[in-house]
Design an enzyme around this catalytic site. Structure first.
Site, PDB file in Angstrom:
ATOM      1  N   LYS A   1      -7.014  40.903 -33.476  1.00  0.00           N
ATOM      2  CA  LYS A   1      -7.555  41.770 -32.925  1.00  0.00           C
ATOM      3  C   LYS A   1      -7.933  41.747 -31.441  1.00  0.00           C
ATOM      4  O   LYS A   1      -8.447  42.247 -30.941  1.00  0.00           O
ATOM      5  CB  LYS A   1      -8.483  39.924 -32.971  1.00  0.00           C
ATOM      6  CG  LYS A   1      -9.400  39.371 -34.147  1.00  0.00           C
ATOM      7  CD  LYS A   1      -9.716  38.158 -34.108  1.00  0.00           C
ATOM      8  CE  LYS A   1     -10.424  37.823 -35.186  1.00  0.00           C
ATOM      9  NZ  LYS A   1     -11.452  36.175 -35.104  1.00  0.00           N
TER      10      LYS A   1
ATOM     11  N   GLU B   1      -1.323  24.349 -19.780  1.00  0.00           N
ATOM     12  CA  GLU B   1      -1.776  25.450 -19.161  1.00  0.00           C
ATOM     13  C   GLU B   1      -2.264  27.163 -19.598  1.00  0.00           C
ATOM     14  O   GLU B   1      -2.672  27.694 -19.178  1.00  0.00           O
ATOM     15  CB  GLU B   1       0.087  26.954 -20.029  1.00  0.00           C
ATOM     16  CG  GLU B   1       1.340  25.735 -18.791  1.00  0.00           C
ATOM     17  CD  GLU B   1       1.229  24.415 -18.916  1.00  0.00           C
ATOM     18  OE1 GLU B   1       1.268  24.092 -19.926  1.00  0.00           O
ATOM     19  OE2 GLU B   1       1.671  24.031 -18.723  1.00  0.00           O
TER      20      GLU B   1
HETATM   21  N1  LIG Z   1     -16.421  29.538 -38.039  1.00  0.00           N
HETATM   22  C1  LIG Z   1     -16.406  30.348 -37.433  1.00  0.00           C
HETATM   23  O1  LIG Z   1     -16.576  31.084 -37.781  1.00  0.00           O
HETATM   24  C2  LIG Z   1     -14.764  30.860 -36.730  1.00  0.00           C
HETATM   25  C3  LIG Z   1     -14.449  31.576 -35.763  1.00  0.00           C
HETATM   26  C4  LIG Z   1     -13.155  32.092 -35.538  1.00  0.00           C
HETATM   27  C5  LIG Z   1     -12.720  31.183 -35.284  1.00  0.00           C
HETATM   28  N2  LIG Z   1     -12.557  29.850 -36.044  1.00  0.00           N
HETATM   29  C6  LIG Z   1     -12.114  28.754 -36.265  1.00  0.00           C
HETATM   30  O2  LIG Z   1     -11.388  28.007 -35.283  1.00  0.00           O
HETATM   31  C7  LIG Z   1      -9.592  27.993 -34.706  1.00  0.00           C
HETATM   32  C8  LIG Z   1      -9.600  28.161 -34.144  1.00  0.00           C
HETATM   33  O3  LIG Z   1      -9.633  29.486 -33.809  1.00  0.00           O
HETATM   34  P1  LIG Z   1      -8.295  30.307 -32.683  1.00  0.00           P
HETATM   35  O4  LIG Z   1      -8.556  31.939 -33.507  1.00  0.00           O
HETATM   36  O5  LIG Z   1      -9.049  29.873 -31.749  1.00  0.00           O
HETATM   37  O6  LIG Z   1      -6.686  29.675 -33.014  1.00  0.00           O
HETATM   38  P2  LIG Z   1      -5.456  30.004 -31.767  1.00  0.00           P
HETATM   39  O7  LIG Z   1      -5.878  30.978 -31.508  1.00  0.00           O
HETATM   40  O8  LIG Z   1      -4.383  29.336 -32.694  1.00  0.00           O
HETATM   41  O9  LIG Z   1      -5.889  28.544 -31.251  1.00  0.00           O
HETATM   42  C9  LIG Z   1      -5.530  27.497 -32.135  1.00  0.00           C
HETATM   43  C10 LIG Z   1      -5.727  25.971 -30.893  1.00  0.00           C
HETATM   44  O10 LIG Z   1      -5.758  24.630 -31.477  1.00  0.00           O
HETATM   45  C11 LIG Z   1      -4.558  23.797 -30.905  1.00  0.00           C
HETATM   46  N3  LIG Z   1      -3.881  23.387 -31.571  1.00  0.00           N
HETATM   47  C12 LIG Z   1      -3.116  23.564 -32.303  1.00  0.00           C
HETATM   48  N4  LIG Z   1      -2.758  22.075 -33.611  1.00  0.00           N
HETATM   49  C13 LIG Z   1      -3.057  21.324 -32.434  1.00  0.00           C
HETATM   50  C14 LIG Z   1      -2.791  20.038 -32.778  1.00  0.00           C
HETATM   51  N5  LIG Z   1      -1.884  19.838 -33.384  1.00  0.00           N
HETATM   52  N6  LIG Z   1      -3.052  19.391 -31.559  1.00  0.00           N
HETATM   53  C15 LIG Z   1      -3.856  19.756 -30.329  1.00  0.00           C
HETATM   54  N7  LIG Z   1      -4.242  20.953 -30.205  1.00  0.00           N
HETATM   55  C16 LIG Z   1      -3.894  21.746 -31.339  1.00  0.00           C
HETATM   56  C17 LIG Z   1      -3.608  24.868 -29.960  1.00  0.00           C
HETATM   57  O11 LIG Z   1      -3.207  24.184 -28.815  1.00  0.00           O
HETATM   58  P3  LIG Z   1      -1.916  25.252 -27.690  1.00  0.00           P
HETATM   59  O12 LIG Z   1      -2.543  25.868 -27.124  1.00  0.00           O
HETATM   60  O13 LIG Z   1      -1.616  23.383 -27.562  1.00  0.00           O
HETATM   61  O14 LIG Z   1      -1.207  25.221 -29.083  1.00  0.00           O
HETATM   62  C18 LIG Z   1      -4.821  26.169 -29.109  1.00  0.00           C
HETATM   63  O15 LIG Z   1      -5.912  25.723 -28.660  1.00  0.00           O
HETATM   64  C19 LIG Z   1      -8.893  27.571 -36.610  1.00  0.00           C
HETATM   65  O16 LIG Z   1     -10.056  26.858 -37.483  1.00  0.00           O
HETATM   66  C20 LIG Z   1     -10.471  29.110 -37.283  1.00  0.00           C
HETATM   67  O17 LIG Z   1     -10.509  29.030 -38.383  1.00  0.00           O
HETATM   68  C21 LIG Z   1     -13.410  29.683 -36.704  1.00  0.00           C
END
Ligand SMILES: NC(=O)c1ccc[n+]([C@@H]2O[C@H](COP(=O)([O-])OP(=O)(O)OC[C@H]3O[C@@H](n4cnc5c(N)ncnc54)[C@H](OP(=O)(O)O)[C@@H]3O)[C@@H](O)[C@H]2O)c1
Length: 276
Positions: free
Chosen positions: A65, A155
């Protein structure tokens, strides 16, 4: 014959073909939408040859992306705000990009819980990854000025607050339940709850009864967060609706018809998720 695709690595899990192929059938359009596995090192070459391969454009998923955003000559404001692109098309010969997650999230929220706008209070964003940026941009565009980002790695939340300015603030993960008494919308943008693993630990007992709870996670459709919110009588908004709505602008760019998110499409993809 018009062609579009979704690129990523891995790509087998993508449900985008199910959505776009449904619309191609529904509108009787002679076109294709395929999955194209593209490794990170192959991306520049793939994008450079996209038009010659006969594609009108593509969707972009993990891990491309940010690189796709950087590669596009024309960047829509939504992609600039998020710093990442999920939809590419051509303006003449030039590769253009946008990020439709903001549109998808807000369109689904407006449709599923239109009363969220009347609910005063702060917006609670759980997580500070790429999707958090898209959601925050949507609330800023909607005029909200108290958007709070809670993240395990504080952060990353601070970096987001710096990027978006004074209407967005960064908070440590541990204080999220202390701020719940005045929230209007709670959005889970973390991966917690995906495939039933992990828990956001939100305690709804002190949340206002007008609060709306949205989860971006859509596997399972009814996450632990949503089911807990509903036991307190709160309105829950699932992540599948966002997935369907975010596909609309891309389909329109490539195939020339603005498609509709119908209950039939929702059922089709929901069934696929339940069978997985
Ligand atoms: N419905 C839709 O159309 C759609 C669209 C986009 C994304 N999504 C979903 O949204 C979610 C996030 O996507 P993303 O691309 O934003 O992911 P990402 O950039 O990898 O971010 C993941 C986030 O989850 C947090 N996290 C992971 N494990 C954790 C834990 N054990 N405790 C607390 N926080 C935790 C991370 O915190 P840290 O920064 O501390 O690691 C970070 O803030 C995914 O499940 C994705 O499938 C859905």
């Amino acid at each position: 014959m018009k062609r579009a695709c979704v690129i990523g690595w891995p790509i087998a899990h993508s449900r985008s073909p199910l959505i776009h192929q449904y619309w191609l059938r529904k509108y009787g359009i002679e076109g294709t939408y395929t999955k194209e596995p593209v490794r990170a090192e192959e991306l520049p070459q793939f994008l450079a040859s996209l038009k010659n391969r006969g594609f009108a454009g593509c969707n972009v998923t993990v891990p491309h992306k940010e690189a796709a955003f950087a590669a596009a000559k024309i960047q829509a404001p939504a992609a600039i705000a998020v710093g990442a692109a999920n939809t590419l098309w051509f303006e003449g010969e030039a590769l253009a990009c946008t990020n439709t997650d903001t549109y998808g999230f807000m369109a689904n929220l407006d449709q599923s819980a239109p009363h969220w706008k009347q609910s005063p209070g702060s917006i609670m964003i759980l997580g500070a990854g790429g999707s958090a940026r898209a959601v925050i941009h949507g609330f800023l565009e909607a005029g909200r000025d108290d958007i709070r980002v809670y993240n395990r790695t504080v952060e990353r939340a601070q970096e987001i607050a710096r990027h978006f300015g004074a209407r967005v603030s960064a908070w440590p993960w541990d204080v999220r339940n202390d701020h719940i008494t005045d929230v209007s919308v709670i959005v889970n943008t973390t991966t917690l709850g995906m495939n039933g693993a992990g828990d956001t630990g939100i305690d709804f007992s002190r949340a206002p009864n007008t609060a709306v709870v949205a989860d971006l996670v859509y596997v399972p459709l009814e996450t632990g967060l949503l089911s807990s919110a509903r036991t307190y009588g709160l309105v829950g908004v699932d992540g599948l609706g966002m997935l369907l709505h975010q596909a609309v602008p891309g389909f329109e760019k490539w195939f020339g018809v603005r498609p509709e998110v119908t209950p039939e499409l929702y059922r089709l993809v929901a069934e696929n998720i339940r069978e997985a």
